[in-house]
Write an enzyme that holds these catalytic residues in place. Sequence first.
Site, PDB file in Angstrom:
ATOM      1  N   ARG A 299      38.311  23.601 -22.753  1.00 54.78           N
ATOM      2  CA  ARG A 299      37.412  22.534 -22.305  1.00 54.78           C
ATOM      3  C   ARG A 299      36.089  22.571 -23.054  1.00 54.78           C
ATOM      4  NH1 ARG A 299      38.892  22.261 -15.740  1.00 54.78           N
ATOM      5  NH2 ARG A 299      40.825  21.140 -16.174  1.00 54.78           N
ATOM      6  N   TYR A 443      41.671  14.483 -22.614  1.00 49.77           N
ATOM      7  CA  TYR A 443      42.514  15.697 -22.551  1.00 49.77           C
ATOM      8  C   TYR A 443      41.769  16.946 -22.064  1.00 49.77           C
ATOM      9  CZ  TYR A 443      41.562  16.711 -27.663  1.00 49.77           C
ATOM     10  OH  TYR A 443      41.035  16.969 -28.885  1.00 49.77           O
ATOM     11  N   GLU A 444      42.535  17.972 -21.765  1.00 48.13           N
ATOM     12  CA  GLU A 444      42.006  19.177 -21.093  1.00 48.13           C
ATOM     13  C   GLU A 444      41.370  18.831 -19.745  1.00 48.13           C
ATOM     14  OE1 GLU A 444      42.897  21.924 -22.055  1.00 48.13           O
ATOM     15  OE2 GLU A 444      43.570  21.338 -24.046  1.00 48.13           O
ATOM     16  N   GLY A 445      41.954  17.879 -19.064  1.00 44.67           N
ATOM     17  CA  GLY A 445      41.385  17.433 -17.782  1.00 44.67           C
ATOM     18  C   GLY A 445      40.459  16.273 -18.048  1.00 44.67           C
ATOM     19  N   GLN A 450      36.891  16.812 -14.430  1.00 43.96           N
ATOM     20  CA  GLN A 450      35.739  17.702 -14.635  1.00 43.96           C
ATOM     21  C   GLN A 450      34.712  17.496 -13.527  1.00 43.96           C
ATOM     22  OE1 GLN A 450      36.042  19.894 -17.128  1.00 43.96           O
ATOM     23  NE2 GLN A 450      37.925  18.846 -17.748  1.00 43.96           N
TER      24      GLN A 450
END
Lengths: 604, 604
Positions: A299, A443-445, A450
């Site tokens: 992240r 992406y990555e959440g 977040q």
Amino acid sequence: MTQVISDRRDIEFVMHEQLNAESLSKLYDGFADFNKKTIDLVISEARNFAVKELLPASKEGDQEGCQLENGQVTTPAAFKRLFELFNDGEWLAVTEDPEWGGQGMPRTVASAVAEYFNGANYPFMMYPGLTQGAGHLVEHFGTQEQKELYLKNMYTGKWCGTMLLTEPNAGSDVGALTTKATPNGDGTYSIVGEKIFISGGEHDLAENIIHPVLARIEGAPDGTKGISLFLVPKIRVNADGSLGEFNDVVCTGIEHKMGIHGNSTCSLALGSKGNCIGTLLGEENKGMKAMFLMMNAARLLVGYQGFACATAAYMYALDYAKTRIQGKALTEILNPNAQGVPIIQHPDVRRQLMLMKVNVEGMRSLLYFVHFCSDMAKYAPTDEEKAKYQGFVEILTPIAKGYVTDRAFEMCSQGMQVYGGYGFIEEYPMAQLLRDCRITLIYEGTNGIQAMDLLGRKLGLNKGKPIMDLFGEMQKTLAQAKEIETIQGYAVKVEEAVNKLAEVAIHMGQTAMSDKVLAAFANAHPFQDAAGDTVMAWMLLWRATIAARKLETAKKKDQPFYQGIIKSLQFFTETMLPVTLGRFAALMNTSSAAVDIEETMFPS
Amino acid sequence: MTQVISDRRDIEFVMHEQLNAESLSKLYDGFADFNKKTIDLVISEARNFAVKELLPASKEGDQEGCQLENGQVTTPAAFKRLFELFNDGEWLAVTEDPEWGGQGMPRTVASAVAEYFNGANYPFMMYPGLTQGAGHLVEHFGTQEQKELYLKNMYTGKWCGTMLLTEPNAGSDVGALTTKATPNGDGTYSIVGEKIFISGGEHDLAENIIHPVLARIEGAPDGTKGISLFLVPKIRVNADGSLGEFNDVVCTGIEHKMGIHGNSTCSLALGSKGNCIGTLLGEENKGMKAMFLMMNAARLLVGYQGFACATAAYMYALDYAKTRIQGKALTEILNPNAQGVPIIQHPDVRRQLMLMKVNVEGMRSLLYFVHFCSDMAKYAPTDEEKAKYQGFVEILTPIAKGYVTDRAFEMCSQGMQVYGGYGFIEEYPMAQLLRDCRITLIYEGTNGIQAMDLLGRKLGLNKGKPIMDLFGEMQKTLAQAKEIETIQGYAVKVEEAVNKLAEVAIHMGQTAMSDKVLAAFANAHPFQDAAGDTVMAWMLLWRATIAARKLETAKKKDQPFYQGIIKSLQFFTETMLPVTLGRFAALMNTSSAAVDIEETMFPS
């Protein structure tokens, strides 16, 4: 010609004047070599490699993209040579343990490497970046055997790595995954499942690819509690380290994306012929915990990717604005003999450049600070300090990913706007930066995830200690700034925002635990915005505090840079902070409109 | 499946319940046929054509793009048939004079056509759209001979039209253009020059293309005062209307753009072989004035283009959110047996959909209202009213272009975010909508130019009468809303913003005429933002006033729609209006940081 990618002077400012990265060399023997001279050498080398090698291959990577034929993925032609050069330069694992082939560099120092490399060509950088991340997992959770079998080859780029989480019906909800692992009785597992959106899942840059895979061991609980992590090589590795047979990891498709064309985004079928074997990485059913270690680093890396696009866009826009002649100066508009001027002289263009300057500077200071915190979390002199800095990493990660990439995308769009019509033409750099940057919000959440992480987990973490510690740091900066005559007026404004953040954070935290929980979470993203603004204000004030002091004795030639830092603070407090206060006011409303509205009230 | 492109019910609401478009039929004989039934029929036909013909060719247009070979431009294959169908349906000149082949439709009614058509496939729509605009110029400034020679063929789509302003060194600064016109003595002119960024400058959809061209007659003054407008056909037209010889208008290149791939963006060389002949359109040296007529209509059209991308993105996102199952409900997060839910149930996704709902509804009401004003400017019963409505068109055009496209792009990005990873994949509709939408912030005058127009010209127009009239309209709505119990609380909030806008507009106007003129213009874009927010708030309040009244007697099945309109107002006032007030507070600072900062303080 303005510098490309990034502003070297500002990198040095953050590295040395704001964070005193050299101080890390005294905290840990492994960092002993990283004095100022070495750090500057690293920055120079990273910049050289970025400008000379990575950047020229960027457009080619975008235009060629990746191709899939018979399960084989071809990356852009230039990437092969690039990856060799990259590995020759030993750039892949700069922060990892030298025992396993890393360079043992402080993360703080590696910030500059990440900025230059990602700003030059981040679709390429995803191959080594994910490899480093996967290697990091092996280093932390692997057995001695796994480490010996895989790690050195990964950290030197001989083999690559990835991260296999997402499935068609398990995206944000990782716990819904269905990939299965069946024990073979010999300590290995047979893996069967389908994974999608796998960056670098298949490609031609390395002879093998090592996949950390989330899967569920037969009989394990539903949801995230029954997920384990496995190490699944594309090609099996014999006990002596030589390559064995193909491990039934088949690329079934690659995505045609709006950006990051140079990076292959793959669908992978594991064990469709019943022939995919993996080994457990870490403990049974503890896969999510292990994966979080990688995800948090990932992240932060995504924050760097977005930021790097923004800084590259800023430098291009600045150069364009200094050289593009168009229109008379506003004050000469009625003078028929007035000549055209560079567009940087037009107030609206200047506003846009200033907006980019302020955002880029604030984001740089924030991201480097988070890396500094992660160094301190490991090597600070006391456990208490270590815990404090780890808390900073935790609470700032959603902001460094979510808030930063939201702003970064806006800055890429702003840079395109400075270029006018040329911004929309693919021949110029802006379109690709904007296209590439956009995925960093997803992406990555997603940035919504977040924001939920910030509100739902991080605010209340350790009974709120990290956020209280953060306010403590902010107060220190405020106290220092208020003593400096030239910036104390701005400090008072920043203090107002910091106090508001404290008030709103308590309010939001309480609301999230009340029966208005849905309304609270419908305001999570606006909260992340306002909190991020405040952190940015703090960073800009911190920077200005240093700059104001330096100005007292700075030589004439060094003054404009420091004056520019104070101008950034002025611009932010005068034009943006009032808007932040508006966001806080809205958050105190904690509108439930979005959750109260019934589905039938939306169009059908 | 949710509707595509747009929400029919809301279109009808704006058309009939907000603007009472039918009332126009009583003001002007030419509109006599446009009763409610006819209007609804037009909307139905437009929607049918959009959904059945335009939309299916959209992706193909994006993927195929345009090709240039030997000066010939090939458009996407599907576009040829589409253009024939389009012309068979007589859609090209719906608002133009029936005498010349138009349909004589009120602009208000044509709003729905513009929304559906641009939402379905706006790169295609640029060909007929520019043709209509060019025809409009001929209709207004052409001699009888020019009209007879060109107009009917243009309004029926037999020939196309364009707009040739921009040159490599004359973009935003049109006055810098160097294309030359030399009188031939027979009333015609020889044209020599190079034009760039010409949308539809060359293509294969029609047998001829008629170019209105800005050029300077030899000896004419510098700057905009020496610019004349010419009519330059691609192929000369004989006196009997038949086609003559090639007129030396050569396409020298087409741009590779981030979006609107289906529309050719051409560089044109005029008279490079000394063989390009044009006729004067309108008076000598009055070209800019004539062009402004077209540009203002074009700016409004760009507002529709951006808005249409946003409404299409909203409808797709809504459909996706209703059908994509992912994650448990937040309130069931600890329940191990809870099933996945459609993501519309997640508070953060709902917030995003609500944001899109509010923006799309407000933009629709605003854009349709501007069209309604342009009808009224022509056909209102008194000259005083005509002038008032013309004033609304003038002052709202920069907002309808600049503010609307700024928000529209954000909404496309928001829609992509709802799709998560799928949003970034070109197979799904979001990427193209976002890419296509982005140019709307740039062309027909960047949004910064719009903001300068608003602050520098429109605020003070006719001694400020238009803005005062606008406040008068807003007050009417406020007075009505304050009498309705269910919304009076929101009305008070909107009133606060309206009052702030009045205060800030005076402040900005005064600052722009003081020695702080540069600082004023450095705040022009933020002013446009805040003014646009306030206009949106007014629109949402207006809508809610109607909805609240209708709810008193509405049948059960009609209630959710009206309730949704009130929810939109609630969401806007609670979450967004406080931020608007923050923007006003920032504007009262009128920061000069961006103009005070010296160029040396930026990176070199």
